[in-house]
Write an enzyme that holds these catalytic residues in place. Sequence first.
Site, mmCIF file in Angstrom:
data_model
loop_
_atom_site.group_PDB
_atom_site.id
_atom_site.type_symbol
_atom_site.label_atom_id
_atom_site.label_comp_id
_atom_site.label_asym_id
_atom_site.label_seq_id
_atom_site.Cartn_x
_atom_site.Cartn_y
_atom_site.Cartn_z
ATOM 1 N N ARG A 89 0.858 -1.176 0.000
ATOM 2 C CA ARG A 89 0.000 0.000 0.000
ATOM 3 C C ARG A 89 0.899 1.232 0.000
ATOM 4 O O ARG A 89 1.811 1.348 0.814
ATOM 5 C CB ARG A 89 -0.878 0.021 1.244
ATOM 6 N N ASP A 146 -3.313 4.962 -2.566
ATOM 7 C CA ASP A 146 -4.471 5.569 -1.906
ATOM 8 C C ASP A 146 -5.095 6.672 -2.739
ATOM 9 O O ASP A 146 -6.273 6.998 -2.575
ATOM 10 C CB ASP A 146 -4.048 6.159 -0.557
ATOM 11 N N GLY A 210 -5.338 9.242 11.187
ATOM 12 C CA GLY A 210 -5.494 10.026 9.965
ATOM 13 C C GLY A 210 -6.961 9.959 9.580
ATOM 14 O O GLY A 210 -7.600 8.927 9.767
#
Length: 521
Positions: A89, A146, A210
């Site tokens: 990721r 992302d 986050g």
Amino acid sequence: MNVLVLNSGSSSIKYQLLDVDDTVRAVGLVEGIGEPSSVATHTLVASDGTEDRRVEDAALPDHAAGFATIVAALEGTGLADDLDAIGHRVVHGGAAFSAPTVIDDEVVARITEQVPLAPLHNPANLTGIEVARALRGDIPQVAVFDTAFHASLPEHAWRYAIDREVADAHGIRRYGFHGTSHAYVARRAAAFLGRPIEDCKLITCHLGNGASMTAIDGGRSVETSMGLSPLEGLVMGTRSGDVDPAVVFHLIRQAGMDVDEVDALLNRRSGLKGLCGENDLRRIEARAEQGDGAAAVALDVHAHRIRRYLGAYVAVLGGLDALVFTAGVGENADRVRARVCAGLDVLGIRLDEEANAGLRAGQTSDGIAAVQVHDAPVAILVIAPPPGPGRAPPTRAGRGGGGAARGPPRGRPGPPRPGGYRGHPHRRGAGDRDPNARGAAGRRGSLRHPRGRRPGPVSWPSVPGAAAARRGRSRSATATRRARTGRRAATPGRPRAARPRWPRRSRAPAWSRRRRTGRTR
């Protein structure tokens, strides 16, 4: 085929080893990297589903040490020898990447270029890539970004109002983040509502250390809170979120801070931590309950920013079908959800306080629950992230984790109905369960009590001053309905035939009736 999936965050590393059938063979979490005390948890899953779990306490000063721990755990079981691919990721891919990409030197260089835009994440992502390539450079490795989900943002949403030539020359635009999370919960929300995602207007709230929000129209991201970097938007654990850009100039000119000091301030010493010295919401809420004023203000600022974006996104979408909460805070912090949804009846957002209280989405049978009142036009969904690196699958336990669920869990859609309507989770008959019905002995029964009584709280009296008297007090969905419609409560012991008969209510929720008939009632 075995695939190792790595998710390297700012202070943690999550991993999972999957075989060709997506069966989990190993899963782990290394957390507290760079802190005085770090914990590494490794779980091996046998073919029969049994687990062998090992927890290590060690000082891990950086991500390289954390990856060394993971490699040692896999090599000790021989699993590292069976790898066919490794997936990573990556938080920021910039404009160059809008889909999963096989990693090579050029891709690494392009990811490195984005480090200034994601200083807390891309360096950690790159460390994972570098260690994995050094360990198994003979197998393909793939990066998933992302930012990719937000490639569908229209230009009026992603473009900043600065000089066009400067912006284009330096790639200054809104990119958006947490895209894999927003895309996943959007698909799950549409399936839960029994509607094609192309017909859904959703607002997804990824709330954790986050945090970001995204407006999703027809399955496409049309607005999102994070921008050029993950610093913009909501109040986060250590990040400020939105501030006036002049704050930066003021700190440099008046406080004598240099650029790196301002960067560290806004990314690492702001947000909840900057407001009250803590970035763990559980501890902040505990402090607020004890009368800590700074903690109370931090919670108010946190919720206010979410609510501000929520109202703006309803306007962007031109309506709303579902509000979705996910990630560590979103799925577990019921008081955060309550603060966000309080007083939003004007938007059709009406939280069922009883359903929301204590709800942990990961403890439901399928990782999803609805917490709106029965007749609210907007669904409020709590969705656990997918079972992934460092995360166990949802259990069969109920809301409190107290054993097997009794029938369909609260918030789960019922069986299909004629015409394709699956049944709203807060309608009587959905899944043969009413949200106010509890099957355990000694608890409230169904609306049609066998002894002819309507259980539950009595309705609020329709007399002058009643509204003021009940202000600030919680009510059940039944009491709310009675207060709104004027239907009076049953008198205990009154014969069934003598009681006023309620008109039959449509089983379809308001948004479904509007879509079929064009009428709101």
